[in-house]
Design a protein around this motif. Structure first.
Motif, mmCIF file in Angstrom:
data_model
loop_
_atom_site.group_PDB
_atom_site.id
_atom_site.type_symbol
_atom_site.label_atom_id
_atom_site.label_comp_id
_atom_site.label_asym_id
_atom_site.label_seq_id
_atom_site.Cartn_x
_atom_site.Cartn_y
_atom_site.Cartn_z
ATOM 1 N N TYR A 1 13.283 2.243 10.137
ATOM 2 C CA TYR A 1 14.268 3.212 9.632
ATOM 3 C C TYR A 1 14.062 3.509 8.156
ATOM 4 O O TYR A 1 14.393 4.602 7.678
ATOM 5 N N GLY A 2 13.477 2.580 7.407
ATOM 6 C CA GLY A 2 13.186 2.816 6.000
ATOM 7 C C GLY A 2 12.287 4.005 5.773
ATOM 8 O O GLY A 2 12.299 4.618 4.698
ATOM 9 N N GLY A 3 11.495 4.371 6.779
ATOM 10 C CA GLY A 3 10.658 5.565 6.666
ATOM 11 C C GLY A 3 11.490 6.830 6.538
ATOM 12 O O GLY A 3 11.146 7.745 5.785
ATOM 13 N N ALA A 4 12.590 6.891 7.275
ATOM 14 C CA ALA A 4 13.491 8.045 7.156
ATOM 15 C C ALA A 4 14.124 8.092 5.771
ATOM 16 O O ALA A 4 14.318 9.172 5.199
ATOM 17 N N VAL A 5 14.405 6.923 5.221
ATOM 18 C CA VAL A 5 15.032 6.859 3.890
ATOM 19 C C VAL A 5 14.060 7.327 2.813
ATOM 20 O O VAL A 5 14.429 8.124 1.933
ATOM 21 N N ILE A 6 12.805 6.879 2.857
ATOM 22 C CA ILE A 6 11.851 7.310 1.827
ATOM 23 C C ILE A 6 11.530 8.792 1.966
ATOM 24 O O ILE A 6 11.276 9.471 0.969
ATOM 25 N N SER A 7 11.561 9.310 3.194
ATOM 26 C CA SER A 7 11.273 10.732 3.398
ATOM 27 C C SER A 7 12.305 11.613 2.717
ATOM 28 O O SER A 7 11.985 12.717 2.261
ATOM 29 N N GLY A 8 13.542 11.126 2.645
ATOM 30 C CA GLY A 8 14.588 11.879 1.965
ATOM 31 C C GLY A 8 14.617 11.637 0.479
ATOM 32 O O GLY A 8 14.749 12.581 -0.314
ATOM 33 N N ALA A 9 14.467 10.373 0.077
ATOM 34 C CA ALA A 9 14.594 10.032 -1.347
ATOM 35 C C ALA A 9 13.460 10.596 -2.183
ATOM 36 O O ALA A 9 13.636 10.855 -3.378
ATOM 37 N N ILE B 1 19.760 7.060 1.313
ATOM 38 C CA ILE B 1 18.852 7.885 0.503
ATOM 39 C C ILE B 1 19.370 7.976 -0.931
ATOM 40 O O ILE B 1 18.599 7.827 -1.889
ATOM 41 N N ASN B 2 20.657 8.201 -1.085
ATOM 42 C CA ASN B 2 21.224 8.299 -2.434
ATOM 43 C C ASN B 2 21.071 6.983 -3.196
ATOM 44 O O ASN B 2 20.795 6.975 -4.407
ATOM 45 N N TYR B 3 21.250 5.874 -2.503
ATOM 46 C CA TYR B 3 21.070 4.578 -3.156
ATOM 47 C C TYR B 3 19.614 4.406 -3.614
ATOM 48 O O TYR B 3 19.359 3.977 -4.746
ATOM 49 N N LEU B 4 18.659 4.743 -2.750
ATOM 50 C CA LEU B 4 17.254 4.605 -3.127
ATOM 51 C C LEU B 4 16.914 5.520 -4.298
ATOM 52 O O LEU B 4 16.137 5.134 -5.182
ATOM 53 N N ARG B 5 17.496 6.697 -4.343
ATOM 54 C CA ARG B 5 17.269 7.586 -5.486
ATOM 55 C C ARG B 5 17.710 6.928 -6.791
ATOM 56 O O ARG B 5 17.070 7.086 -7.834
ATOM 57 N N GLN B 6 18.806 6.189 -6.741
ATOM 58 C CA GLN B 6 19.275 5.473 -7.935
ATOM 59 C C GLN B 6 18.298 4.376 -8.340
ATOM 60 O O GLN B 6 18.044 4.155 -9.526
ATOM 61 N N VAL B 7 17.727 3.688 -7.351
ATOM 62 C CA VAL B 7 16.715 2.672 -7.642
ATOM 63 C C VAL B 7 15.511 3.321 -8.316
ATOM 64 O O VAL B 7 14.994 2.828 -9.329
ATOM 65 N N ARG C 1 0.346 -10.133 -1.989
ATOM 66 C CA ARG C 1 -0.953 -9.466 -2.033
ATOM 67 C C ARG C 1 -0.963 -8.373 -3.104
ATOM 68 O O ARG C 1 -1.919 -8.254 -3.880
ATOM 69 N N LEU C 2 0.083 -7.567 -3.159
ATOM 70 C CA LEU C 2 0.143 -6.468 -4.125
ATOM 71 C C LEU C 2 0.195 -6.986 -5.559
ATOM 72 O O LEU C 2 -0.483 -6.460 -6.452
ATOM 73 N N GLN C 3 0.989 -8.015 -5.783
ATOM 74 C CA GLN C 3 1.076 -8.579 -7.127
ATOM 75 C C GLN C 3 -0.254 -9.200 -7.556
ATOM 76 O O GLN C 3 -0.647 -9.111 -8.723
ATOM 77 N N LYS C 4 -0.929 -9.818 -6.620
ATOM 78 C CA LYS C 4 -2.242 -10.405 -6.929
ATOM 79 C C LYS C 4 -3.223 -9.333 -7.388
ATOM 80 O O LYS C 4 -4.110 -9.587 -8.214
ATOM 81 N N LYS C 5 -3.048 -8.119 -6.869
ATOM 82 C CA LYS C 5 -3.907 -6.993 -7.248
ATOM 83 C C LYS C 5 -3.388 -6.266 -8.482
ATOM 84 O O LYS C 5 -3.962 -5.252 -8.890
ATOM 85 N N GLY C 6 -2.319 -6.771 -9.079
ATOM 86 C CA GLY C 6 -1.837 -6.219 -10.337
ATOM 87 C C GLY C 6 -0.828 -5.104 -10.233
ATOM 88 O O GLY C 6 -0.539 -4.441 -11.237
ATOM 89 N N TYR C 7 -0.246 -4.892 -9.047
ATOM 90 C CA TYR C 7 0.717 -3.803 -8.888
ATOM 91 C C TYR C 7 2.137 -4.283 -9.166
ATOM 92 O O TYR C 7 2.554 -5.330 -8.662
ATOM 93 N N PRO C 8 2.907 -3.528 -9.947
ATOM 94 C CA PRO C 8 4.338 -3.811 -10.063
ATOM 95 C C PRO C 8 5.022 -3.429 -8.755
ATOM 96 O O PRO C 8 4.692 -2.406 -8.143
ATOM 97 N N VAL C 9 5.933 -4.263 -8.303
ATOM 98 C CA VAL C 9 6.557 -4.074 -6.998
ATOM 99 C C VAL C 9 8.067 -4.197 -7.099
ATOM 100 O O VAL C 9 8.588 -5.071 -7.803
ATOM 101 N N VAL C 10 8.759 -3.334 -6.378
ATOM 102 C CA VAL C 10 10.209 -3.432 -6.211
ATOM 103 C C VAL C 10 10.492 -3.428 -4.713
ATOM 104 O O VAL C 10 10.074 -2.517 -3.999
ATOM 105 N N ALA C 11 11.182 -4.450 -4.231
ATOM 106 C CA ALA C 11 11.622 -4.478 -2.834
ATOM 107 C C ALA C 11 13.106 -4.124 -2.815
ATOM 108 O O ALA C 11 13.956 -4.943 -3.163
ATOM 109 N N ALA C 12 13.403 -2.906 -2.446
ATOM 110 C CA ALA C 12 14.784 -2.418 -2.498
ATOM 111 C C ALA C 12 15.607 -2.995 -1.354
ATOM 112 O O ALA C 12 15.104 -3.188 -0.243
ATOM 113 N N ALA C 13 16.875 -3.257 -1.627
ATOM 114 C CA ALA C 13 17.804 -3.738 -0.606
ATOM 115 C C ALA C 13 18.468 -2.535 0.057
ATOM 116 O O ALA C 13 19.439 -1.984 -0.456
#
Length: 271
Positions: free
Chosen positions: A104-112, A83-89, A61-73
């Motif tokens: 749990y990813g919400g806690a990670v984005i809150s820190g990164a 959090i440190n890994y996401l900061r590197q991404v 859906r996001l790509q169809k609307k023209g947004y660049p997307v990254v799905a982090a592992a």
């Protein structure tokens, strides 16, 4: 409270788009119209008992609307380490970013997001938004309703910590009740275990204090109690809160269109 709160959304067909293998396009950026302002990059961060492909329907859906997307592992090893890994991404991305976390990813984005001027908005999808000094486990137990504990397998790692996963025969009822049986079985087989340390480690940053946030809350979530999600959204003074009635914790899978629409709303706030 200075926020718009919407309860319920249009009923959506349970189209489980993750059955289609979609490129996760970590580096592909859709072409912007000549002279148009580039769209922010949307970074999706999965939580425990999931993996990056759980975002496939949303990505489409996001790509169809023209947004660049990254799905982090998300490594799911420790809150600080994740959090440190996401900061590197994030360091490899140019331009504005909308950070999206599930569970749990919400806690990670809150820190990164803390201290990163590129991050312009946060979207929490059935997610934790901890305050400094809070853990995901603490927030999950703050209100009654979670039935996750008895469904878990624990695998000792030899260092005093354990890998946690949901028992395959319990996965659909606990995690993805509104997803087809076949797709839930695939998700149960591909789930990534979370180290218990990640769920008990306390947050040291809470970027939602300084960044606008959006919350999508599935009312039939059996992992994070409904009252806990409502509490976190109100505490963050969210710009918008969308409750999807009857949706499970796997709301990004069962309701990808509504999930993507909330993320797009957040992205459109970026100026």
């Amino acid at each position: 409270m200075g926020k718009l709160k919407r309860f319920g959304v249009l009923a959506a067909a349970a189209v489980f788009a993750s059955a289609v293998i979609l490129p996760l396009a970590a580096s592909a950026t859709p072409m912007a119209d000549a002279g148009a302002k580039p769209k922010p990059t949307i970074v999706l961060v999965h939580g425990a008992f999931a993996e990056s492909a759980s975002w496939n329907g949303v990505i489409a859906r996001l790509q169809k609307k023209g947004y660049p997307v990254v799905a982090a592992a998300n490594p799911l090893r420790s809150l600080e380490g994740d959090i440190n890994y996401l900061r590197q991404v994030l360091a490899g991305i140019h331009g504005p970013i909308v950070l999206v976390g599930h569970s749990y990813g919400g806690a990670v984005i809150s820190g990164a997001a803390a201290g990163n001027s590129q991050v312009k908005a946060l979207a929490y999808i059935a997610a934790f938004a901890p305050e400094k000094g809070e853990s995901a486990l603490e927030l999950s137990n703050k209100f009654p309703g979670s039935t996750l504990g008895p469904t878990l397998n624990s695998n000792p790692l030899g260092d005093g910590s354990n890998d946690l996963s949901i028992k395959p025969d319990k996965f659909r009822a606990q995690f993805a009740a509104d997803v087809s049986r076949d797709e839930a079985a695939l998700a149960a087989a591909t789930q990534r275990p979370v180290r218990d340390v990640a769920l008990t480690q306390k947050a040291t940053e809470a970027a939602w204090h300084n960044l606008p946030s959006w919350f999508l809350i599935p009312t039939a979530d059996k992992n994070i109690p409904l009252a806990a999600q409502q509490f976190m959204a109100e505490r963050a003074n969210a710009r918008d809160v969308v409750e999807i009635r009857g949706a499970s914790h796997s709301v990004a899978v069962s309701r990808p269109l509504e999930t993507a629409d909330l993320i797009i709303e957040a992205a459109k706030s970026v100026r």
